[in-house]
Write a protein that holds these residues in place. Structure first.
Motif, PDB file in Angstrom:
ATOM      1  N   PRO A   1      56.312  23.193  88.274  1.00 37.89           N
ATOM      2  CA  PRO A   1      55.853  22.097  88.653  1.00 37.89           C
ATOM      3  C   PRO A   1      56.663  20.964  88.650  1.00 37.89           C
TER       4      PRO A   1
ATOM      5  N   TYR B   1      57.216  24.287  79.156  1.00 38.91           N
ATOM      6  CA  TYR B   1      58.550  24.309  80.243  1.00 38.91           C
ATOM      7  C   TYR B   1      59.936  23.504  79.571  1.00 38.91           C
TER       8      TYR B   1
ATOM      9  N   TYR C   1      58.311  20.475  77.737  1.00 35.12           N
ATOM     10  CA  TYR C   1      57.197  19.965  78.195  1.00 35.12           C
ATOM     11  C   TYR C   1      56.116  20.859  78.329  1.00 35.12           C
ATOM     12  N   LYS C   2      54.830  20.465  78.477  1.00 43.55           N
ATOM     13  CA  LYS C   2      53.746  21.314  78.770  1.00 43.55           C
ATOM     14  C   LYS C   2      52.685  20.821  79.926  1.00 43.55           C
ATOM     15  N   ASP C   3      52.035  21.964  80.484  1.00 49.25           N
ATOM     16  CA  ASP C   3      51.290  21.480  81.637  1.00 49.25           C
ATOM     17  C   ASP C   3      49.802  21.213  80.850  1.00 49.25           C
ATOM     18  N   ASP C   4      48.672  21.093  81.957  1.00 45.18           N
ATOM     19  CA  ASP C   4      47.350  20.807  81.093  1.00 45.18           C
ATOM     20  C   ASP C   4      46.665  22.321  80.634  1.00 45.18           C
TER      21      ASP C   4
ATOM     22  N   ASN D   1      50.781  25.698  79.188  1.00 44.38           N
ATOM     23  CA  ASN D   1      52.085  26.412  79.489  1.00 44.38           C
ATOM     24  C   ASN D   1      53.312  25.600  79.141  1.00 44.38           C
TER      25      ASN D   1
ATOM     26  N   SER E   1      54.461  15.867  86.364  1.00 45.58           N
ATOM     27  CA  SER E   1      53.012  16.262  86.047  1.00 45.58           C
ATOM     28  C   SER E   1      52.913  16.937  84.875  1.00 45.58           C
ATOM     29  N   LEU E   2      53.917  16.750  83.954  1.00 45.46           N
ATOM     30  CA  LEU E   2      53.832  17.482  82.559  1.00 45.46           C
ATOM     31  C   LEU E   2      53.819  16.512  81.450  1.00 45.46           C
ATOM     32  N   THR E   3      53.571  16.816  80.300  1.00 47.56           N
ATOM     33  CA  THR E   3      53.508  16.136  79.068  1.00 47.56           C
ATOM     34  C   THR E   3      54.832  16.526  78.272  1.00 47.56           C
TER      35      THR E   3
END
Length: 245
Positions: free
Chosen positions: A25, A56, A48-51, A54, A29-31
């Motif tokens: 993504p 990255y 980083y992570k998604d909602d 997951n 859009s990641l944290t």
């Protein structure tokens, strides 16, 4: 201009997303989670992570000395583009920009135990691992990559082998050799490409393997649209001053 005609491609757009983006993504859009320095290896990296939780891995396109070199990201994305046509389970690598710097973004792999081939002799590989390794050898030679030593061959949690860390692609082109005796990084004290060891063991009768099983991988390579290959390699060429000046 030293760029070979067959490697020419379209003018780059920053960032250039040259890989299938499934699983990669936009980084916006990641944290941000934190530094990935504990993962080992050279160079800066962040997690980083998604909602959904997951994770990255983000790596800016920097040399070991800290110089900003976008082509390091482009060549890894180019490799991923080609590799995933042949082996969809290969690492998906997207390109994005953070603080004005291009870098690579990829899903964090669930790794097995052991996580790589550092402690596994090539004579101990199972049948699937042999196919995975030999297929990645084909991909490495197509992409002028000669840095796949044993620590760069990862074992996934589901038992597959995938090679990683492809930023040396085309580093030695066009003077490189497609030979199992070729080891350009020996001058840095690095271990030789694991493929050299695999094929020597095969020649010596220490590894049982049927090379004809690789015909499927070759067919998949042949089926890659020329414009797709040129776009991937062209993005790298156009970002590397050594090849455009």
């Amino acid at each position: 201009n030293t760029t070979p005609a067959w490697m020419s491609g379209p003018e780059p757009v920053a960032p250039v997303l040259t890989v299938p983006t499934a699983g990669v993504p936009p980084i916006s859009s990641l944290t941000y989670v934190g530094s990935g320095s504990s993962l080992g290896g050279a160079g800066k990296k962040d997690i980083y992570k998604d909602d959904a939780g997951n994770q990255y891995l983000w790596k800016p396109a920097l040399s070991k000395a800290g110089a900003y070199e976008p082509f390091r990201a482009q060549v890894q994305a180019a490799y991923s583009t080609v590799a995933r046509f042949v082996r969809p389970e290969h690492i998906a690598i997207g390109i994005d920009t953070v603080n004005g710097q291009v870098g690579t973004l990829q899903p964090m792999l669930a790794l097995g135990d052991p996580k790589d081939l550092s402690s596994t002799p090539v004579t101990n590989l199972n049948d699937q691992e042999k196919v995975d390794l030999a297929t990645d050898h084909i991909l490495d030679w197509v992409m002028s990559q000669h840095d796949s030593h044993k620590a760069n061959i990862l074992r996934t949690a589901d038992g597959r082998l995938v090679s990683a860390d492809k930023e040396q692609g085309y580093k030695y082109f066009p003077g490189d050799k497609l030979s199992i005796d070729y080891h350009p990084n020996s001058k840095f004290g690095e271990d030789e490409p694991i493929y050299n060891k695999f094929w020597r063991a095969f020649e010596e009768g220490k590894v049982e393997f049927d090379p004809t099983v690789l015909s499927e991988a070759v067919s998949k390579l042949d089926a890659i649209p020329t414009e797709t290959f040129q776009a991937a390699i062209g993005a790298y060429i156009n970002s590397n001053p050594a090849l455009t000046t």
